[in-house]
Write an enzyme that holds these catalytic residues in place. Sequence first.
Site, PDB file in Angstrom:
ATOM      1  N   ALA A  72     -19.679   5.171  17.636  1.00 23.20           N
ATOM      2  CA  ALA A  72     -20.882   4.284  17.517  1.00 23.20           C
ATOM      3  C   ALA A  72     -21.216   3.435  18.843  1.00 23.20           C
ATOM      4  O   ALA A  72     -22.154   3.009  19.014  1.00 23.20           O
ATOM      5  CB  ALA A  72     -20.602   3.670  16.274  1.00 23.20           C
ATOM      6  N   THR A  73     -20.215   2.896  19.449  1.00 20.94           N
ATOM      7  CA  THR A  73     -20.431   2.115  20.698  1.00 20.94           C
ATOM      8  C   THR A  73     -21.349   2.685  21.748  1.00 20.94           C
ATOM      9  O   THR A  73     -22.442   2.057  22.218  1.00 20.94           O
ATOM     10  CB  THR A  73     -19.265   1.725  21.302  1.00 20.94           C
ATOM     11  OG1 THR A  73     -18.321   0.981  20.646  1.00 20.94           O
ATOM     12  CG2 THR A  73     -19.619   0.756  22.581  1.00 20.94           C
ATOM     13  N   ASN A 154     -19.630  -4.746   9.711  1.00 22.53           N
ATOM     14  CA  ASN A 154     -18.257  -4.444   9.663  1.00 22.53           C
ATOM     15  C   ASN A 154     -17.291  -5.962   9.167  1.00 22.53           C
ATOM     16  O   ASN A 154     -16.162  -5.568   9.140  1.00 22.53           O
ATOM     17  CB  ASN A 154     -17.803  -4.088  11.082  1.00 22.53           C
ATOM     18  CG  ASN A 154     -18.588  -5.139  11.869  1.00 22.53           C
ATOM     19  OD1 ASN A 154     -19.473  -5.238  12.237  1.00 22.53           O
ATOM     20  ND2 ASN A 154     -17.617  -5.596  12.852  1.00 22.53           N
ATOM     21  N   GLN A 184     -20.463   1.539   9.433  1.00 22.52           N
ATOM     22  CA  GLN A 184     -19.739   1.453   8.267  1.00 22.52           C
ATOM     23  C   GLN A 184     -20.140   2.023   6.967  1.00 22.52           C
ATOM     24  O   GLN A 184     -19.550   1.923   6.037  1.00 22.52           O
ATOM     25  CB  GLN A 184     -19.433  -0.141   8.251  1.00 22.52           C
ATOM     26  CG  GLN A 184     -18.877  -1.011   9.368  1.00 22.52           C
ATOM     27  CD  GLN A 184     -17.362  -0.879   9.065  1.00 22.52           C
ATOM     28  OE1 GLN A 184     -16.695  -0.614   8.017  1.00 22.52           O
ATOM     29  NE2 GLN A 184     -16.847  -1.236  10.151  1.00 22.52           N
ATOM     30  N   SER A 204     -20.048   7.154  13.436  1.00 28.80           N
ATOM     31  CA  SER A 204     -18.919   7.120  13.980  1.00 28.80           C
ATOM     32  C   SER A 204     -17.664   7.808  12.978  1.00 28.80           C
ATOM     33  O   SER A 204     -17.748   7.698  11.962  1.00 28.80           O
ATOM     34  CB  SER A 204     -18.292   5.689  14.367  1.00 28.80           C
ATOM     35  OG  SER A 204     -17.018   5.956  15.170  1.00 28.80           O
ATOM     36  N   ALA A 205     -16.925   8.672  13.601  1.00 29.16           N
ATOM     37  CA  ALA A 205     -16.063   9.404  12.469  1.00 29.16           C
ATOM     38  C   ALA A 205     -14.659   8.582  12.031  1.00 29.16           C
ATOM     39  O   ALA A 205     -14.458   8.784  11.107  1.00 29.16           O
ATOM     40  CB  ALA A 205     -15.362  10.608  13.360  1.00 29.16           C
ATOM     41  N   HIS A 206     -14.323   7.782  13.027  1.00 32.31           N
ATOM     42  CA  HIS A 206     -13.246   7.006  12.652  1.00 32.31           C
ATOM     43  C   HIS A 206     -13.209   5.917  11.566  1.00 32.31           C
ATOM     44  O   HIS A 206     -12.059   5.512  11.177  1.00 32.31           O
ATOM     45  CB  HIS A 206     -12.309   6.614  13.850  1.00 32.31           C
ATOM     46  CG  HIS A 206     -12.867   5.178  14.568  1.00 32.31           C
ATOM     47  ND1 HIS A 206     -12.478   4.158  14.332  1.00 32.31           N
ATOM     48  CD2 HIS A 206     -13.917   4.987  15.371  1.00 32.31           C
ATOM     49  CE1 HIS A 206     -12.896   3.204  15.026  1.00 32.31           C
ATOM     50  NE2 HIS A 206     -13.954   3.667  15.642  1.00 32.31           N
ATOM     51  N   THR A 245     -18.875  17.974  28.478  1.00 34.52           N
ATOM     52  CA  THR A 245     -18.436  19.015  27.567  1.00 34.52           C
ATOM     53  C   THR A 245     -18.070  18.455  26.294  1.00 34.52           C
ATOM     54  O   THR A 245     -17.436  17.334  26.154  1.00 34.52           O
ATOM     55  CB  THR A 245     -17.114  19.592  28.107  1.00 34.52           C
ATOM     56  OG1 THR A 245     -17.527  20.035  29.518  1.00 34.52           O
ATOM     57  CG2 THR A 245     -16.242  20.745  27.240  1.00 34.52           C
ATOM     58  N   CYS A 330     -12.995  -5.681  17.585  1.00 34.44           N
ATOM     59  CA  CYS A 330     -13.307  -5.522  19.044  1.00 34.44           C
ATOM     60  C   CYS A 330     -13.177  -6.933  19.565  1.00 34.44           C
ATOM     61  O   CYS A 330     -13.551  -7.131  20.847  1.00 34.44           O
ATOM     62  CB  CYS A 330     -14.973  -5.100  18.767  1.00 34.44           C
ATOM     63  SG  CYS A 330     -15.100  -3.765  17.809  1.00 34.44           S
TER      64      CYS A 330
HETATM   65  C1  LIG Z   1     -16.726   0.147  14.593  1.00 35.43           C
HETATM   66  C2  LIG Z   1     -18.027  -0.167  14.646  1.00 35.43           C
HETATM   67  C3  LIG Z   1     -18.858   0.198  15.860  1.00 35.43           C
HETATM   68  C4  LIG Z   1     -18.083   0.907  16.983  1.00 35.43           C
HETATM   69  O1  LIG Z   1     -17.924   2.048  16.924  1.00 35.43           O
HETATM   70  P1  LIG Z   1     -16.677   3.078  17.809  1.00 35.43           P
HETATM   71  O2  LIG Z   1     -16.778   4.477  17.190  1.00 35.43           O
HETATM   72  O3  LIG Z   1     -15.490   2.386  17.512  1.00 35.43           O
HETATM   73  O4  LIG Z   1     -17.395   2.847  19.165  1.00 35.43           O
HETATM   74  C5  LIG Z   1     -20.056  -0.107  15.991  1.00 35.43           C
HETATM   75  N1  LIG Z   1     -20.767  -0.878  14.948  1.00 35.43           N
HETATM   76  C6  LIG Z   1     -20.245  -1.095  13.748  1.00 35.43           C
HETATM   77  C7  LIG Z   1     -20.831  -1.766  12.781  1.00 35.43           C
HETATM   78  C8  LIG Z   1     -18.806  -0.620  13.827  1.00 35.43           C
HETATM   79  O5  LIG Z   1     -18.089  -0.857  12.522  1.00 35.43           O
END
Ligand SMILES: *Cc1c(COP(=O)(O)O)cnc(C)c1O
Length: 394
Positions: A72-73, A154, A184, A204-206, A245, A330
């Site tokens: 997501a960053t 978040n 989120q 974001s997947a994680h 890639t 972060c």
């Molecule tokens: C975790 C998060 C991000 C960043 O995502 P990453 O995949 O870790 O770079 C951005 N925005 C929000 C609201 C998040 O919670």
Amino acid sequence: MHPIYLDNHATTPVDPRVLDAMLPYFGSRFGNAASRSHLQGREAEQAVAEARAVVANELNAQASALLFTSGATESNNLALKGVVQAPWYARSGDHVVSCATEHKSVLDTLKALETKGLRYTILPVDTDGRVSPAHVAAALEPRTLLVSIMHANNEIGTVHPIGAIGRAIKAARPDVLFHVDAAQSFGKLPIDVGAMAIDLLSLSAHKLYGPKGVGALYVRPRSPRVRLACQIHGGGHERGMRSGTLNVPGIVGLAAATRFAHSDPEESTRITALRDRLQDGLCSQLQGVRVNGGADARLAGNLNMCFACVDGAELLLEVPEIALSTGSACTSGSLEPSYVIQALGVAPELAHTAVRFGVGRFTSASDIERCISALVAAVQRIRERSPAWTSRQA
Ligand SMILES: *Cc1c(COP(=O)(O)O)cnc(C)c1O
């Protein structure tokens, strides 16, 4: 012994089913998705195509509208820099609207763009952490290009009324683009990019029991077609908007995480009940506590609380058996109190006491009971040695 993990907003453990789905792509299915000349390449390309369809379907979008990124960053950077720097928009604007509680990957990107001539308006939030659609519409200027508002926060879990904000923007100014950071909320709350008038969306997947280092950006293909200035130049992957890639195992993991997001229809109810029990347990046994963020429209697993006269960082050291955080991962290297908590109107001294709890898929009822007793005891121990608390009680 690992501590009980209650920091699911920072990241989530990989679901074992997601890991199983990914493993072949670290092994025999190692192909490059851009290699069309042989079977290994075509296998990888096929896996990426299927993943794109799964993730797009979760947004009610068409598969071709989705770009894979490193998270997501990167998606937030690509959305904001991509629009602001695109030659197509250079003549029509130089202004962006966002809000005070956005993630640093939005706020710091705006700051970086400011050095190159961008102007931006940061909207305040109310005491629940919400921006209103009317305030967003009122902040639009003749040269506004883009509005960027997150879906769910978040730190405090506040869910913004994204559909109403999107429709308010388009009613006032159909040409202004709407970007949503859904890191989120993706897979946890319903998202429909059409109905919510979203032009760009980061995920974001994680944060959804998938792997780290992979995410996606939805880019509206028509009415209006969104144009982005490419930020990573190279082989022209992802329709020329993001070369490099593709991370095939990660992308397969993102799709698996998306699929499993709905495998248990009771999950969100169960997580909400655990979060409510945690909140009730702490609030009933401790005085001088405050829950940050509104009670309604909050992410199921989120609880953010202030404990008067208890420094948040000190509290975390006092409970090594529980994995918690004082705010966003972060910015947790910093000693400044959370800007998100301060945006709610909480004074800096009290904001210093904020602790974030994130309940997730793998949290059990006994984890919650152990967390309540550990926290209650730790807060009482710290307060016993606090002159400020003692004089407050007198
Ligand atoms: C975790 C998060 C991000 C960043 O995502 P990453 O995949 O870790 O770079 C951005 N925005 C929000 C609201 C998040 O919670």
